[in-house]
Design an enzyme around this catalytic site. Structure first.
Site, short mmCIF file in Angstrom:
data_model
loop_
_atom_site.label_atom_id
_atom_site.label_comp_id
_atom_site.label_asym_id
_atom_site.label_seq_id
_atom_site.Cartn_x
_atom_site.Cartn_y
_atom_site.Cartn_z
N LYS A 170 49.19 60.11 53.01
CA LYS A 170 50.00 59.83 54.21
C LYS A 170 50.38 61.19 54.77
O LYS A 170 51.30 61.83 54.30
CB LYS A 170 51.24 59.01 53.83
N GLU A 245 57.13 69.62 46.18
CA GLU A 245 57.10 70.98 46.70
C GLU A 245 58.07 70.99 47.87
O GLU A 245 57.77 70.43 48.93
CB GLU A 245 55.69 71.34 47.20
N CYS A 279 57.13 77.47 53.85
CA CYS A 279 58.21 77.22 52.88
C CYS A 279 58.47 78.44 52.00
O CYS A 279 59.57 78.63 51.53
CB CYS A 279 57.89 76.00 52.04
N GLU A 371 67.38 76.55 54.76
CA GLU A 371 66.03 76.82 55.26
C GLU A 371 66.00 76.53 56.76
O GLU A 371 66.33 75.44 57.20
CB GLU A 371 65.03 75.92 54.53
P1 NAD Z 1 59.97 65.71 56.04
O1 NAD Z 1 60.33 65.95 54.65
O2 NAD Z 1 60.74 64.70 56.81
O3 NAD Z 1 58.42 65.27 56.15
C1 NAD Z 1 57.41 65.59 55.21
C2 NAD Z 1 56.53 64.37 54.95
O4 NAD Z 1 57.33 63.34 54.36
C3 NAD Z 1 55.92 63.76 56.22
O5 NAD Z 1 54.63 63.26 55.92
C4 NAD Z 1 56.87 62.62 56.50
O6 NAD Z 1 56.25 61.58 57.25
C5 NAD Z 1 57.20 62.14 55.11
N1 NAD Z 1 58.46 61.38 55.00
C6 NAD Z 1 59.58 61.51 55.76
N2 NAD Z 1 60.51 60.63 55.35
C7 NAD Z 1 59.99 59.95 54.31
C8 NAD Z 1 60.48 58.92 53.46
N3 NAD Z 1 61.70 58.41 53.59
N4 NAD Z 1 59.67 58.47 52.46
C9 NAD Z 1 58.43 58.98 52.30
N5 NAD Z 1 57.92 59.94 53.09
C10 NAD Z 1 58.68 60.43 54.07
O7 NAD Z 1 59.98 67.07 56.80
P2 NAD Z 1 60.16 67.33 58.36
O8 NAD Z 1 61.19 66.46 58.97
O9 NAD Z 1 58.83 67.25 58.98
O10 NAD Z 1 60.70 68.80 58.35
C11 NAD Z 1 62.09 68.99 58.12
C12 NAD Z 1 62.33 70.22 57.31
O11 NAD Z 1 61.65 70.14 56.06
C13 NAD Z 1 61.79 71.50 57.91
O12 NAD Z 1 62.64 72.02 58.85
C14 NAD Z 1 61.68 72.37 56.69
O13 NAD Z 1 62.91 72.92 56.37
C15 NAD Z 1 61.29 71.41 55.61
N6 NAD Z 1 59.82 71.45 55.38
C16 NAD Z 1 59.38 72.05 54.26
C17 NAD Z 1 58.03 72.12 54.04
C18 NAD Z 1 57.46 72.77 52.84
O14 NAD Z 1 56.30 73.15 52.84
N7 NAD Z 1 58.21 72.89 51.77
C19 NAD Z 1 57.12 71.58 54.95
C20 NAD Z 1 57.62 70.93 56.08
C21 NAD Z 1 58.98 70.87 56.26
#
Ligand code: NAD
Length: 464
Positions: A170, A245, A279, A371
């Site tokens: 996903k 991660e 990240c 972050e």
């Molecule tokens: P997020 O954690 O919301 O999204 C990451 C993934 O998780 C996406 O595929 C999303 O659809 C999925 N997801 C979201 N809610 C979910 C749930 N309840 N259950 C299962 N899957 C779910 O991240 P974001 O909103 O895109 O970004 C927000 C913050 O996260 C960024 O500002 C950053 O600080 C951090 N981030 C970190 C990384 C990393 O590589 N560690 C990558 C992206 C974002």
């Protein structure tokens, strides 16, 4: 504008169960470039069933056979470099050269590394009167973010396939087009039907359904700590394996003996790369008080070499841009000194944020703790080495970091005391075979190389 209507399950593109779609936006010009289906629990269920059906055959495929198909996948990705790079530029906003070299080049290298590792991995070992078998964990639910759309996918799918697991992916809703190209490459490479499956959709709907599905044996998630915590709790409740991660707030520690100009220049480049959406970015630069003002001037000069819209692309979405601007405003409100950039819009169109440098940042400030995930660097001052260590280790995160010193042994001695999963010594290069993952709230588990492969294996001991 392209409208896609399928999910990739069981080796073919099948219509989504529902009618909802997700609009994909080009962050450089704010135009909608495509629609993809918003998957439901029904789509996830179909994909998990396909993955379960394919598991026995794939797990029983000899490692050399799995390796050959992963090599074929690597070749298909490499052959489509131009198209994938253009797609990453279109949906993430990455500058063209960076898209080719990093967004495609790195995952191609990682896929290649797993073709080799699958062929050579010791899936059996002898311990005393036991033979220990390293067997695939089963069906993997992979949930990936948008910041390195292809790398994040390959860093989960390639080791899972090498281990003999099957996968349901996903991907992030902001960058589903790259994920679709990945599924096409899987198909072209000739992987057996159901070994890899793709469901596009929203996190709280499709992502949640995948994390909670009882047919999934291991959930591998990369993204925010907030969502990671929930996924960890769900997986824990079901007693299933989980790899997380999460975020970082990594420290770039410049010891007094270091080559300051080099350390600052590389540090600024590190943060501005991918518009700060990394990240492992070294978002806190720690400089000894005696050389602090010199470092501030160097950082100011270095950041001028990163023109917005050229070397620094837009942020992925309006939401992300607003989040980053909010942090910049908070930095100013809490008393940090703005040296470059700021919260204003640098260009008329697109989700751009100006490369921003803050000085006089103190460890308790929000911008030193949370972050930001944008092109924002904070310079902190330390009095002595113990102070530097306290500041460096003083966040909930522990993903990456850097240490610079005149003498390598001095840098290594400091690095040993850092609570973090990776440390680059005097600008050491990224190693796609080295374990990548976090201490503390930066995560659970490791990706890449043989350590990343081991995440997808479980052991069985036979006694003789
Ligand atoms: P997020 O954690 O919301 O999204 C990451 C993934 O998780 C996406 O595929 C999303 O659809 C999925 N997801 C979201 N809610 C979910 C749930 N309840 N259950 C299962 N899957 C779910 O991240 P974001 O909103 O895109 O970004 C927000 C913050 O996260 C960024 O500002 C950053 O600080 C951090 N981030 C970190 C990384 C990393 O590589 N560690 C990558 C992206 C974002």
């Amino acid at each position: 504008m392209k409208v896609h209507d399928g999910m990739y399950t069981g080796g073919r593109w099948t219509p989504a169960a529902g009618d909802d779609t997700i609009a994909v936006v080009n962050p450089a010009d704010e135009r909608v470039i495509a629609h993809v289906p918003a998957g439901t629990a029904e789509d996830v269920d179909a994909a998990v069933r396909a993955a379960r059906a394919a598991l026995p055959g794939w797990a029983a495929t000899p490692p050399a056979g799995r390796a050959a198909l992963i090599a074929a996948l690597r070749d298909r990705l490499a052959a489509r470099t131009d198209e994938i790079a253009a797609t990453v530029t279109a949906e993430l906003g990455a500058p063209e050269q960076f898209a080719r070299q990093v967004h495609v080049g790195l995952p191609v290298a990682v896929a290649g590394s797993y073709a080799e590792l699958a062929a050579g991995h010791p899936f059996e070992e002898r311990i005393g009167n036991s033979t220990v078998l390293h067997e695939p964990v089963g069906v993997v639910g992979a949930i990936t973010p948008w910041n390195y759309p292809l790398h994040q996918i390959v860093a989960k799918v390639a080791p899972a396939l090498a281990a003999g697991c099957t996968v349901v992916l996903k991907p992030a809703e902001d960058t589903p087009l790259t994920a679709r190209l990945f599924a096409e490459a899987v198909h072209e490479a000739g992987l057996p039907a159901g070994v890899f499956n793709l469901v596009t959709g929203l996190g709280p709907v499709a992502g949640q359904a995948l994390a909670a599905h009882e047919g999934v044996d291991l959930v591998s998630f990369t993204g925010s700590t907030a969502v990671g915590r929930r996924i960890g709790a769900t997986a824990g409740g079901a007693v299933k394996r989980v790899a997380l991660e999460l975020g970082g707030k990594s420290a770039n520690v410049i010891l007094p003996s270091a080559d300051l100009a080099k350390a600052v220049a590389v540090g600024v480049a590190n943060v501005m790369s991918n518009a700060g959406q990394t990240c492992s970015a070294w978002t806190r630069m720690l400089v000894h008080t005696d050389r602090y003002e010199e470092a501030v001037e160097l950082a100011k000069a270095a950041v001028a070499k990163y023109p917005v819209g050229e070397r620094v692309g837009p942020l992925v979405s309006a939401r992300q841009r607003d989040r980053v601007r909010g942090y910049i405003e908070q930095g100013v409100a809490e008393g940090a000194r703005l040296v470059a950039g700021g919260a204003g819009a640098p260009l008329e169109r697109g989700y751009y944020v100006a490369p921003t440098v803050f000085a006089d940042v103190t460890p308790e400030m929000t911008i030193a703790q949370e972050e930001i995930f944008g092109p924002v660097l904070s310079l902190l001052r330390y009095e002595d080495e113990e102070d530097a260590l306290r500041i460096a280790n003083g966040t909930v995160y522990g993903l990456a970091g850097a240490v610079w010193a005149g003498d390598e042994a001095e840098a290594v001695a400091f690095a040993r005391r850092l609570e973090t999963g990776q440390v680059d010594i005097n600008g050491g290069r990224f190693n796609p075979l080295a374990p990548f993952g976090g201490y503390k709230q930066s995560g659970v588990g490791r990706e890449l190389g043989p350590h990343g492969l081991a995440e997808y294996l479980q052991t069985k001991s036979l006694q003789f």
